[in-house]
Enzyme design. Structure first.
Site, PDB file in Angstrom:
ATOM      1  N   LYS A 213      15.644 -33.703  -8.925  1.00 26.49           N
ATOM      2  CA  LYS A 213      14.288 -33.384  -9.381  1.00 26.49           C
ATOM      3  C   LYS A 213      13.271 -33.769  -8.302  1.00 26.49           C
ATOM      4  O   LYS A 213      12.379 -33.012  -7.975  1.00 26.49           O
ATOM      5  CB  LYS A 213      14.035 -34.155 -10.686  1.00 26.49           C
ATOM      6  CG  LYS A 213      12.743 -33.876 -11.363  1.00 26.49           C
ATOM      7  CD  LYS A 213      12.801 -34.429 -12.777  1.00 26.49           C
ATOM      8  CE  LYS A 213      11.537 -35.169 -13.132  1.00 26.49           C
ATOM      9  NZ  LYS A 213      11.590 -35.743 -14.478  1.00 26.49           N
ATOM     10  N   GLU A 219      20.925 -41.293  -2.692  1.00 25.90           N
ATOM     11  CA  GLU A 219      22.340 -40.907  -2.796  1.00 25.90           C
ATOM     12  C   GLU A 219      22.511 -39.406  -2.592  1.00 25.90           C
ATOM     13  O   GLU A 219      23.375 -38.952  -1.834  1.00 25.90           O
ATOM     14  CB  GLU A 219      22.904 -41.284  -4.184  1.00 25.90           C
ATOM     15  CG  GLU A 219      23.006 -42.766  -4.464  1.00 25.90           C
ATOM     16  CD  GLU A 219      21.761 -43.337  -5.123  1.00 25.90           C
ATOM     17  OE1 GLU A 219      20.643 -42.761  -4.937  1.00 25.90           O
ATOM     18  OE2 GLU A 219      21.875 -44.354  -5.819  1.00 25.90           O
ATOM     19  N   GLY A 274      15.354 -36.858 -16.454  1.00 18.22           N
ATOM     20  CA  GLY A 274      16.656 -36.604 -15.830  1.00 18.22           C
ATOM     21  C   GLY A 274      17.798 -36.582 -16.835  1.00 18.22           C
ATOM     22  O   GLY A 274      18.600 -35.650 -16.870  1.00 18.22           O
ATOM     23  N   ARG A 275      17.862 -37.600 -17.673  1.00 16.74           N
ATOM     24  CA  ARG A 275      19.003 -37.707 -18.605  1.00 16.74           C
ATOM     25  C   ARG A 275      18.917 -36.711 -19.753  1.00 16.74           C
ATOM     26  O   ARG A 275      19.813 -36.643 -20.584  1.00 16.74           O
ATOM     27  CB  ARG A 275      19.133 -39.149 -19.103  1.00 16.74           C
ATOM     28  CG  ARG A 275      17.859 -39.725 -19.693  1.00 16.74           C
ATOM     29  CD  ARG A 275      17.916 -41.250 -19.744  1.00 16.74           C
ATOM     30  NE  ARG A 275      16.669 -41.860 -20.167  1.00 16.74           N
ATOM     31  CZ  ARG A 275      15.687 -42.212 -19.347  1.00 16.74           C
ATOM     32  NH1 ARG A 275      15.788 -41.990 -18.052  1.00 16.74           N
ATOM     33  NH2 ARG A 275      14.588 -42.789 -19.809  1.00 16.74           N
ATOM     34  N   GLU A 360      19.630 -46.040 -20.486  1.00 22.42           N
ATOM     35  CA  GLU A 360      18.490 -45.822 -19.587  1.00 22.42           C
ATOM     36  C   GLU A 360      17.227 -45.557 -20.416  1.00 22.42           C
ATOM     37  O   GLU A 360      16.121 -45.874 -20.001  1.00 22.42           O
ATOM     38  CB  GLU A 360      18.768 -44.662 -18.615  1.00 22.42           C
ATOM     39  CG  GLU A 360      17.896 -44.754 -17.352  1.00 22.42           C
ATOM     40  CD  GLU A 360      18.227 -43.706 -16.282  1.00 22.42           C
ATOM     41  OE1 GLU A 360      18.410 -42.534 -16.627  1.00 22.42           O
ATOM     42  OE2 GLU A 360      18.280 -44.069 -15.092  1.00 22.42           O
ATOM     43  N   HIS A 391      45.366 -48.524 -27.797  1.00 23.08           N
ATOM     44  CA  HIS A 391      46.365 -49.394 -27.169  1.00 23.08           C
ATOM     45  C   HIS A 391      45.708 -50.318 -26.159  1.00 23.08           C
ATOM     46  O   HIS A 391      46.359 -50.845 -25.256  1.00 23.08           O
ATOM     47  CB  HIS A 391      47.454 -48.533 -26.525  1.00 23.08           C
ATOM     48  CG  HIS A 391      48.104 -47.649 -27.536  1.00 23.08           C
ATOM     49  ND1 HIS A 391      49.170 -48.060 -28.311  1.00 23.08           N
ATOM     50  CD2 HIS A 391      47.777 -46.398 -27.969  1.00 23.08           C
ATOM     51  CE1 HIS A 391      49.491 -47.079 -29.152  1.00 23.08           C
ATOM     52  NE2 HIS A 391      48.660 -46.071 -28.965  1.00 23.08           N
ATOM     53  N   LYS A 519      16.063 -49.053  -6.571  1.00 19.15           N
ATOM     54  CA  LYS A 519      15.933 -48.065  -5.487  1.00 19.15           C
ATOM     55  C   LYS A 519      15.092 -48.642  -4.348  1.00 19.15           C
ATOM     56  O   LYS A 519      15.448 -48.532  -3.182  1.00 19.15           O
ATOM     57  CB  LYS A 519      15.240 -46.792  -6.001  1.00 19.15           C
ATOM     58  CG  LYS A 519      16.091 -45.919  -6.899  1.00 19.15           C
ATOM     59  CD  LYS A 519      15.328 -44.635  -7.221  1.00 19.15           C
ATOM     60  CE  LYS A 519      15.989 -43.828  -8.314  1.00 19.15           C
ATOM     61  NZ  LYS A 519      15.204 -42.675  -8.749  1.00 19.15           N
TER      62      LYS A 519
HETATM   63  O1  F6P Z   1      18.590 -43.039 -12.460  1.00 18.25           O
HETATM   64  C1  F6P Z   1      17.229 -42.930 -12.199  1.00 18.25           C
HETATM   65  C2  F6P Z   1      16.843 -41.542 -11.966  1.00 18.25           C
HETATM   66  O2  F6P Z   1      15.513 -41.560 -11.641  1.00 18.25           O
HETATM   67  C3  F6P Z   1      17.136 -40.640 -13.167  1.00 18.25           C
HETATM   68  O3  F6P Z   1      16.118 -40.616 -14.075  1.00 18.25           O
HETATM   69  C4  F6P Z   1      17.410 -39.334 -12.514  1.00 18.25           C
HETATM   70  O4  F6P Z   1      18.143 -38.492 -13.344  1.00 18.25           O
HETATM   71  C5  F6P Z   1      18.182 -39.763 -11.293  1.00 18.25           C
HETATM   72  O5  F6P Z   1      17.583 -40.971 -10.887  1.00 18.25           O
HETATM   73  C6  F6P Z   1      18.191 -38.762 -10.177  1.00 18.25           C
HETATM   74  O6  F6P Z   1      16.895 -38.404  -9.795  1.00 18.25           O
HETATM   75  P1  F6P Z   1      16.618 -37.069  -9.036  1.00 18.25           P
HETATM   76  O7  F6P Z   1      16.989 -35.932  -9.926  1.00 18.25           O
HETATM   77  O8  F6P Z   1      15.156 -37.083  -8.707  1.00 18.25           O
HETATM   78  O9  F6P Z   1      17.457 -37.077  -7.789  1.00 18.25           O
END
Ligand code: F6P
Length: 555
Positions: A213, A219, A274-275, A360, A391, A519
């Site tokens: 987004k 990452e 995001g979630r 979250e 199990h 972050k």
């Molecule tokens: O985990 C934190 C977060 O900000 C989430 O809300 C989001 O889904 C994720 O990082 C990835 O963010 P982006 O879509 O901006 O890369």
């Protein structure tokens, strides 16, 4: 920061809260085994069906009075107004001044959803059309790789909400996958993840989706750069990049700078968390694997649940009932966690998505106004696939000292008719909730040992080990079959459950400032490692560990 008119400032100061406390003192004396034997209608009374989901909540520590009181709590905490506010696009994510309008993404009716007075539905539909055209061009091989080969592999690069929801849903719907297209997900910044995924792929027939987004998440951007470098190292040219990379983002400029053509950038919006985003263009890998019609069915299933949530009376409303039961256990029985136990191989990763969604969203400790809460908020969500878990950790569920409510989830029909596997799977699922509910008394344990021919002294020694307390609560959530529609409804159900709880606890379920701190600090430590920044200001532990890393890696 805007005020939310519907919230109860301190839920635990509401008169209904103390009534629930008094009521809990009575309910905790009851045993579910007896409640079932004295009331043959119990299962019928605590049962709901909506949007293709069957909820049996009779194996909970509740009476009719409990549901009445919890429903009043929902009313007194402002839930009906909060539901309206969410569907009206009000800025319920008040710390970021944004609506949480994921329901617009699956809206099937001809009604507008407005953000700051502008209907977002035309944009939502345009994005879905863009997805449809793209999916068609890949499936029909109109769009091919730089050597004119058709695509065989899609690699989705994203993390958090831009990754887990699509991953879980595409796995849940594996029977619907189109032949000839493999899907891979890379999320972790650990270079091992991307290395392992790319090992067996050919750049000529691999398409990358960069899903971010913000287009700024460390990452994802690092993985995108490594994917591009791999592509260029293995035969692709800079001018071919646009044929192999598309992006999903709300930050078009950054995606453009990366080398992605404007027409291959799929939009995202601030008003989708995001979630909660798998319903948006972030769901592109789902649509690519199951086809656009099935993706639309997924949206339709979520919409069925939205409509149920928006219109059903609170005490007949599945997400509301689930949310209130969670509050009942967290705040009145001091439960710390909640288990998600899918009995379906395709749904084996569901606990991870619900964990992210719930923890979250509701892992918060200040109210909408920023005041510290003195009541428990979101529980620890954990779980795994049944029957495997039986199990492993189920032992603790049955005889451990923790109080652990659980959801058993299972489709009634299977995609894979082989022998009597499915009937056995169901038997396992039902027997677990039954065992948790009824347990085994000392008398039963003794009778069992006697029948096995044990002596009296052996019976006295062994029987206490075999006692199972029972009276441990669970929900059973069933649906006819894992289809796009039922999976859509199931996930939307959990989204709304989480929202219900956030409203009762008066917390903002839609921000994640704790994640943001990680972050920022991560970026700073990386700068120390690369020499762009000083170690000054670091605590001695972190400083020491950075030095150790640098020494071992000769940096
Ligand atoms: O985990 C934190 C977060 O900000 C989430 O809300 C989001 O889904 C994720 O990082 C990835 O963010 P982006 O879509 O901006 O890369």
């Amino acid at each position: 920061m805007s005020e939310l008119p519907y919230t109860s400032n301190y839920p635990n100061t509401l008169p209904i809260w103390s009534q629930l406390q008094e009521h809990q003192a009575k309910v905790k004396q009851l045993h579910l085994r007896e409640e079932f034997s004295k009331d043959p209608q119990r299962a019928e009374r605590f049962f709901q069906k909506a949007a293709g989901i069957y909820l049996d909540y009779s194996k909970n520590l509740i009476t009719d009075e409990t549901i009445k009181l919890l429903t009043q709590l929902a009313n007194d905490a402002g839930l009906p107004a909060a539901i309206k506010a969410m569907f009206n696009g009000e800025k319920i994510n008040n710390s970021e001044e944004r609506p949480a309008l994921h329901v617009a993404l699956r809206n099937q009716a001809a009604v507008p959803y407005k953000v700051d007075g502008t209907d977002v539905m035309p944009e939502v539909k345009a994005a879905l059309n863009q997805m449809e055209r793209f999916v068609w061009s890949i499936h029909s091989a109109q769009w091919r790789g730089y050597t004119n080969k058709r695509f065989t592999d899609i690699v989705h690069l994203g993390i958090g909400g831009s990754y887990l929801g699509p991953k879980v849903v595409s796995a849940a719907l594996k029977p619907y996958w189109k032949a000839g297209l493999n899907l891979h997900y890379v999320a972790n910044i650990d270079g091992t993840h991307i290395t392992e995924e790319l090992k067996h792929l050919s750049p000529e027939s691999t398409l990358f989706i960069i899903a971010s987004k913000s287009f700024g998440t460390q990452e994802t951007i690092m993985n995108a750069k490594s994917a591009k470098a791999w592509f260029l190292r293995n035969g692709g040219l800079e001018e071919d990049v646009h044929k192999h990379f598309v992006a999903i983002t709300a930050n078009k400029q950054k995606a453009y700078n990366f080398g992605i053509r404007e027409e291959n950038i799929f939009p995202m919006w601030d008003w989708v968390g995001g979630r909660y985003s798998l319903w948006s263009t972030i769901g592109l890998p789902i649509a690519l694997t199951i086809g656009i019609e099935n993706f639309k069915n997924l949206l339709a299933g979520a919409y069925d649940m939205d409509e149920h949530f928006r219109t059903a009376p609170l005490d007949h409303n599945i997400p509301v009932i689930l949310g209130l039961l969670g509050v009942w256990y967290s705040n009145f029985f001091n439960a710390d966690s909640h288990a998600i136990l899918p009995y379906d191989h395709y749904l084996r990763a569901l606990p991870a998505h619900i964990q992210q969604l719930d923890m979250e969203s509701n892992g918060k400790s200040v109210t909408h106004k920023g005041e510290a809460v003195d009541w428990s908020t979101g529980p620890i969500i954990w779980g795994g696939a049944g029957a495997n878990g039986q199990h492993a950790y189920h032992q603790l569920l049955h005889q451990g000292t923790h109080f652990l409510p659980a959801d058993f989830i299972m489709p009634l029909r299977t995609h894979n008719h082989i022998g009597d596997h499915h009937a056995l799977l169901l038997s396992n699922c039902l027997s677990q909730s039954q065992a948790l509910m009824q347990g085994k008394t000392l008398e039963e344990a003794k009778a069992e040992l006697k029948a096995q021919g044990k002596t009296d002294s052996q019976i006295d020694e062994l029987a206490p080990h075999k006692v199972i307390p029972g009276n441990r609560p669970s929900n059973t959530i069933l649906f006819e079959k894992s289809t796009p529609r039922t999976i859509g409804a199931l996930i939307a159900m959990y989204e709304h459950k989480v929202f219900v709880q956030g409203v009762i606890w008066n917390i903002n379920s839609f921000d994640q400032w704790g994640v943001e701190l990680g972050k920022e600090l991560g970026e700073h430590i990386y700068q120390i490692i690369t020499g762009e920044n000083e170690t000054n200001g670091q605590d001695s532990s972190t400083k020491h560990l950075i030095e150790l890393f640098k020494k071992i890696n000769n940096r």
